[in-house]
Design a protein around this motif. Structure first.
Motif, PDB file in Angstrom:
ATOM      1  N   ARG A  23       3.249  -1.184  -9.932  1.00  0.00           N
ATOM      2  CA  ARG A  23       4.433  -1.413  -9.102  1.00  0.00           C
ATOM      3  C   ARG A  23       4.446  -0.479  -7.895  1.00  0.00           C
ATOM      4  O   ARG A  23       4.798  -0.881  -6.788  1.00  0.00           O
ATOM      5  CB  ARG A  23       5.700  -1.232  -9.931  1.00  0.00           C
ATOM      6  CG  ARG A  23       5.957  -2.355 -10.927  1.00  0.00           C
ATOM      7  CD  ARG A  23       7.424  -2.362 -11.363  1.00  0.00           C
ATOM      8  NE  ARG A  23       7.820  -1.087 -11.962  1.00  0.00           N
ATOM      9  CZ  ARG A  23       7.733  -0.824 -13.268  1.00  0.00           C
ATOM     10  NH1 ARG A  23       7.248  -1.734 -14.102  1.00  0.00           N
ATOM     11  NH2 ARG A  23       8.132   0.340 -13.731  1.00  0.00           N
ATOM     12  N   GLN A  26       1.917  -1.753  -5.406  1.00  0.00           N
ATOM     13  CA  GLN A  26       2.432  -2.951  -4.748  1.00  0.00           C
ATOM     14  C   GLN A  26       3.494  -2.590  -3.709  1.00  0.00           C
ATOM     15  O   GLN A  26       3.547  -3.172  -2.617  1.00  0.00           O
ATOM     16  CB  GLN A  26       3.018  -3.907  -5.788  1.00  0.00           C
ATOM     17  CG  GLN A  26       1.959  -4.558  -6.672  1.00  0.00           C
ATOM     18  CD  GLN A  26       2.568  -5.418  -7.773  1.00  0.00           C
ATOM     19  OE1 GLN A  26       3.797  -5.325  -8.044  1.00  0.00           O
ATOM     20  NE2 GLN A  26       1.740  -6.226  -8.422  1.00  0.00           N
ATOM     21  N   ARG A  27       4.349  -1.610  -4.040  1.00  0.00           N
ATOM     22  CA  ARG A  27       5.366  -1.175  -3.083  1.00  0.00           C
ATOM     23  C   ARG A  27       4.727  -0.555  -1.852  1.00  0.00           C
ATOM     24  O   ARG A  27       5.116  -0.829  -0.712  1.00  0.00           O
ATOM     25  CB  ARG A  27       6.302  -0.156  -3.752  1.00  0.00           C
ATOM     26  CG  ARG A  27       7.424   0.358  -2.830  1.00  0.00           C
ATOM     27  CD  ARG A  27       8.274   1.358  -3.568  1.00  0.00           C
ATOM     28  NE  ARG A  27       7.492   2.480  -4.079  1.00  0.00           N
ATOM     29  CZ  ARG A  27       7.069   3.505  -3.318  1.00  0.00           C
ATOM     30  NH1 ARG A  27       7.361   3.533  -2.021  1.00  0.00           N
ATOM     31  NH2 ARG A  27       6.389   4.473  -3.866  1.00  0.00           N
ATOM     32  N   VAL A  29       1.698  -1.126  -0.720  1.00  0.00           N
ATOM     33  CA  VAL A  29       1.031  -2.186   0.041  1.00  0.00           C
ATOM     34  C   VAL A  29       2.052  -2.979   0.851  1.00  0.00           C
ATOM     35  O   VAL A  29       1.819  -3.333   2.022  1.00  0.00           O
ATOM     36  CB  VAL A  29       0.238  -3.099  -0.915  1.00  0.00           C
ATOM     37  CG1 VAL A  29      -0.251  -4.343  -0.188  1.00  0.00           C
ATOM     38  CG2 VAL A  29      -0.931  -2.339  -1.521  1.00  0.00           C
ATOM     39  N   GLN A  30       3.220  -3.261   0.245  1.00  0.00           N
ATOM     40  CA  GLN A  30       4.261  -4.015   0.949  1.00  0.00           C
ATOM     41  C   GLN A  30       4.767  -3.240   2.155  1.00  0.00           C
ATOM     42  O   GLN A  30       5.001  -3.812   3.228  1.00  0.00           O
ATOM     43  CB  GLN A  30       5.410  -4.328  -0.021  1.00  0.00           C
ATOM     44  CG  GLN A  30       6.480  -5.236   0.582  1.00  0.00           C
ATOM     45  CD  GLN A  30       5.927  -6.600   0.960  1.00  0.00           C
ATOM     46  OE1 GLN A  30       5.145  -7.179   0.220  1.00  0.00           O
ATOM     47  NE2 GLN A  30       6.335  -7.109   2.122  1.00  0.00           N
ATOM     48  N   GLU A  31       4.951  -1.925   2.000  1.00  0.00           N
ATOM     49  CA  GLU A  31       5.405  -1.111   3.124  1.00  0.00           C
ATOM     50  C   GLU A  31       4.396  -1.153   4.263  1.00  0.00           C
ATOM     51  O   GLU A  31       4.761  -1.269   5.437  1.00  0.00           O
ATOM     52  CB  GLU A  31       5.635   0.334   2.665  1.00  0.00           C
ATOM     53  CG  GLU A  31       6.840   0.494   1.740  1.00  0.00           C
ATOM     54  CD  GLU A  31       7.001   1.930   1.285  1.00  0.00           C
ATOM     55  OE1 GLU A  31       6.123   2.762   1.622  1.00  0.00           O
ATOM     56  OE2 GLU A  31       7.985   2.229   0.574  1.00  0.00           O
ATOM     57  N   GLU A  32       3.091  -1.058   3.929  1.00  0.00           N
ATOM     58  CA  GLU A  32       2.066  -1.092   4.968  1.00  0.00           C
ATOM     59  C   GLU A  32       2.034  -2.455   5.635  1.00  0.00           C
ATOM     60  O   GLU A  32       1.840  -2.566   6.863  1.00  0.00           O
ATOM     61  CB  GLU A  32       0.696  -0.758   4.367  1.00  0.00           C
ATOM     62  CG  GLU A  32       0.577   0.642   3.812  1.00  0.00           C
ATOM     63  CD  GLU A  32       0.707   1.693   4.911  1.00  0.00           C
ATOM     64  OE1 GLU A  32       0.382   1.402   6.087  1.00  0.00           O
ATOM     65  OE2 GLU A  32       1.163   2.814   4.587  1.00  0.00           O
ATOM     66  N   GLU A  33       2.241  -3.530   4.867  1.00  0.00           N
ATOM     67  CA  GLU A  33       2.253  -4.864   5.466  1.00  0.00           C
ATOM     68  C   GLU A  33       3.453  -5.031   6.395  1.00  0.00           C
ATOM     69  O   GLU A  33       3.341  -5.670   7.453  1.00  0.00           O
ATOM     70  CB  GLU A  33       2.282  -5.919   4.358  1.00  0.00           C
ATOM     71  CG  GLU A  33       0.966  -6.045   3.599  1.00  0.00           C
ATOM     72  CD  GLU A  33       1.041  -7.100   2.500  1.00  0.00           C
ATOM     73  OE1 GLU A  33       2.171  -7.588   2.244  1.00  0.00           O
ATOM     74  OE2 GLU A  33      -0.014  -7.421   1.926  1.00  0.00           O
ATOM     75  N   ASP A  34       4.609  -4.472   6.013  1.00  0.00           N
ATOM     76  CA  ASP A  34       5.782  -4.546   6.883  1.00  0.00           C
ATOM     77  C   ASP A  34       5.537  -3.818   8.193  1.00  0.00           C
ATOM     78  O   ASP A  34       5.877  -4.314   9.273  1.00  0.00           O
ATOM     79  CB  ASP A  34       7.005  -3.963   6.179  1.00  0.00           C
ATOM     80  CG  ASP A  34       7.413  -4.794   4.956  1.00  0.00           C
ATOM     81  OD1 ASP A  34       6.991  -5.971   4.881  1.00  0.00           O
ATOM     82  OD2 ASP A  34       8.104  -4.247   4.070  1.00  0.00           O
TER      83      ASP A  34
END
Length: 348
Positions: A23, A26-27, A29-34
């Motif tokens: 988790r 994943q968090r 990775v999501q921050e970097e994608e944002d």
């Protein structure tokens, strides 16, 4: 009655840590994608870069922002460090197996080469150690000899030097006798027939290596080729005797009557004249010439002019010695011959 809480086992705790780590990743990775999506939207509406200075300014700003930001660190009980360590260890093991020529490796077996180099280095080390031991023993022996010589009297030292000189002379005499014996065998067995062939009008020494003594009786033609021996003797025994007489007269004319008297030059009534042939006569001439040259060289005492010997004719033996760079004629007198002194400069 409520059920007692189930104890947490090591496997369940590990599963919880793995789930939390997933988790967390994943968090992140999501921050970097944002952030990447935000950057893309900003770049889409921005004006294109027109200079290298502007591009460098943007890169410098990005590096400074990355340096000021806090690095990503997993929580204390995360399994991510262990997974990364296991992946790195697995990669190192795979590379090591490939380098060492493990099963399925397509590279050359480097381990075998390293072991071969190691064995060679060990052998060299053993040789160096053996050499060191031998040198140390030699040094000890020399030191002992010097200490012993320090207690010797002058007479004992002179006697020791005299014994060494006598030993060297004995060794030289033995080697000289062996060399002269080998030279005599070579002259009689190999060189004599070739010298006789040259004297009889055949090829020079070396032109016909396998010369048979029986072939010399027929002689050579004007073209230097062997004549064919007669197919039969029609005159019987008397004709054969006449041929032998003519052959002996030819030997006497070329090599002199001494060839019929024996190797020592003394008349011997019991000497069988049939034992003397062209090869024997040529070998005797070469032996006498080399002996005379050696005696003259030894008795000259370093005087090159006194080392010459006078020869009656320019024989095949003399020409062979000159061609072999063993002897040379006098520069102003072709009847004089001497050995080349290899220990001195050729200053004639």
């Amino acid at each position: 009655m409520e059920d007692a809480p189930r104890p947490i086992t090591q496997d369940s705790l590990h599963a919880i840590y793995v789930e939390r780590s997933i988790r967390e990743l994943q968090r992140a990775v999501q921050e970097e994608e944002d952030v990447l999506a935000e950057l893309r939207r900003g770049v889409a509406g921005a004006a294109p870069l027109t200079s290298a200075t502007a591009s460098l300014s943007i890169m410098a700003t990005a590096y400074e922002a990355a340096a000021r930001s806090d690095p990503f660190l997993p929580f204390a009980d995360s399994v991510l460090p262990a997974l990364l360590a296991m992946r790195k260890t697995h990669g190192v093991m795979a590379e090591s197996e490939t380098y060492l020529g493990g099963e399925g490796s397509k590279s050359s077996p480097a381990l075998g080469e390293v072991q071969k180099w190691l064995a060679m280095d060990k052998a060299r080390l053993e040789d160096q150690r053996s050499l060191q031991v031998a040198l140390e023993e030699r040094i000890v022996a020399l030191q002992s000899g010097l200490e012993a010589r320090g207690t010797m009297t002058a007479e004992e030292k002179r006697q020791e030097a005299l014994d060494k000189l006598r030993t060297k002379k004995s060794d030289y005499d033995r080697d000289t006798a062996a060399l002269l014996k080998s030279l005599k065998q070579f002259i009689q067995g190999r060189l004599g027939p070739m010298l006789a062939a040259e004297e009889l009008g055949g090829p020079v020494v070396g032109g016909m290596v396998d010369v048979q003594t029986d072939d010399l009786a027929s002689g050579f033609s004007s073209q230097g080729k062997l004549r064919k021996p007669p197919s039969g003797d029609k005159a019987g025994k008397n004709g054969k005797d006449r041929n032998e007489d003519r052959r002996q007269r030819r030997i006497d004319e070329i090599w002199g009557p001494r060839a019929s008297a024996g190797e020592d030059g003394e008349d011997d009534e019991e000497e069988d004249r049939s034992n003397w042939d062209e090869a024997t006569a040529a070998a005797v001439e070469m032996q006498e010439l080399t002996e005379e040259l050696l005696n003259a060289q030894a008795g000259a005492g370093g005087d090159s002019s006194a080392a010459y010997v006078t020869i009656a004719r320019e024989s095949a033996a003399a020409r062979f010695l000159v061609r072999s760079k063993v002897a040379h004629f006098h520069p102003r007198d072709a009847t004089k011959l001497r050995l080349i002194d290899f220990g001195r400069e050729l200053d004639d």
